[in-house]
Design a protein around this motif. Structure first.
Motif, PDB file in Angstrom:
ATOM      1  N   GLU A   6       1.112  -1.403  -0.165  1.00 48.45           N
ATOM      2  CA  GLU A   6      -0.191  -0.077   0.081  1.00 48.45           C
ATOM      3  C   GLU A   6       1.001   1.408   0.186  1.00 48.45           C
ATOM      4  N   LYS A   7       2.023   0.400   1.028  1.00 45.81           N
ATOM      5  CA  LYS A   7       2.692   2.587   0.515  1.00 45.81           C
ATOM      6  C   LYS A   7       3.811   2.780  -0.048  1.00 45.81           C
ATOM      7  N   TRP A   9       2.462   1.810  -3.654  1.00 47.02           N
ATOM      8  CA  TRP A   9       1.382   2.279  -4.361  1.00 47.02           C
ATOM      9  C   TRP A   9       0.929   3.685  -3.813  1.00 47.02           C
ATOM     10  N   LYS A  10       0.770   4.102  -2.871  1.00 46.53           N
ATOM     11  CA  LYS A  10       0.311   5.327  -2.587  1.00 46.53           C
ATOM     12  C   LYS A  10       1.820   6.424  -3.351  1.00 46.53           C
ATOM     13  N   ARG A  13       1.588   6.346  -6.548  1.00 42.44           N
ATOM     14  CA  ARG A  13       0.530   7.966  -7.326  1.00 42.44           C
ATOM     15  C   ARG A  13       1.273   8.887  -7.266  1.00 42.44           C
ATOM     16  N   SER A  14       1.902   9.419  -6.250  1.00 47.43           N
ATOM     17  CA  SER A  14       2.299  10.429  -5.726  1.00 47.43           C
ATOM     18  C   SER A  14       3.310  10.847  -6.558  1.00 47.43           C
ATOM     19  N   ARG A  67      -3.538  -1.003  -9.718  1.00 50.46           N
ATOM     20  CA  ARG A  67      -1.887  -1.355  -8.740  1.00 50.46           C
ATOM     21  C   ARG A  67      -2.017  -2.633  -9.874  1.00 50.46           C
TER      22      ARG A  67
END
Length: 94
Positions: A6-7, A9-10, A13-14, A67
Motif C-alpha cells: 500500500e505504501k 502504491w501511494k 500515485r504521488s 495497481r
C-alpha cells in the motif's frame, strides 16, 4: 512481481504526475529543437506530427494507473527514460 505494498502504491500515485511532467518537458524541448532546425517548414511540421503521435503512446505522457499495471508502467517509464533507478529508491525492495 506486480504485487506492491500500500505504501508503494501511494508513493507511485504521488510521483507519477511529476515524472510525467518532467518527461513531457523534455519532449517539448526536443520538439522546439526539431522545429528550430534547418529545413522546410512542411518537413518539420510532419516530423513533429509523427513524433507527437508516437510519443503520446508513452507512459511518460499518459498511462492507465491501476495497481495491476503498476509494475509494467514503472518498467515502461524506465525504458522510455522518463525515470531512472534513482527515482525508485524510496520504494521497497520487494
Amino acid at each position: 512481481m506486480n504485487r506492491f505494498s500500500e505504501k508503494d502504491w501511494k508513493l507511485f500515485r504521488s510521483k507519477l504526475s511529476d515524472w510525467q511532467e518532467a518527461y513531457m518537458d523534455r519532449l517539448n524541448r526536443e520538439y522546439i529543437k526539431l522545429l528550430s532546425g534547418k529545413g522546410n517548414a512542411s518537413d518539420k511540421f510532419w516530423a513533429l506530427e509523427k513524433r507527437i503521435r508516437e510519443d503520446k503512446q508513452d507512459c511518460g505522457v499518459q498511462c492507465e494507473m491501476s495497481r495491476s499495471t503498476q509494475f509494467y508502467v514503472m518498467a515502461s517509464l524506465l525504458r522510455e527514460g522518463a525515470i531512472t533507478f534513482d527515482d525508485l529508491e524510496e520504494f521497497s525492495d520487494d
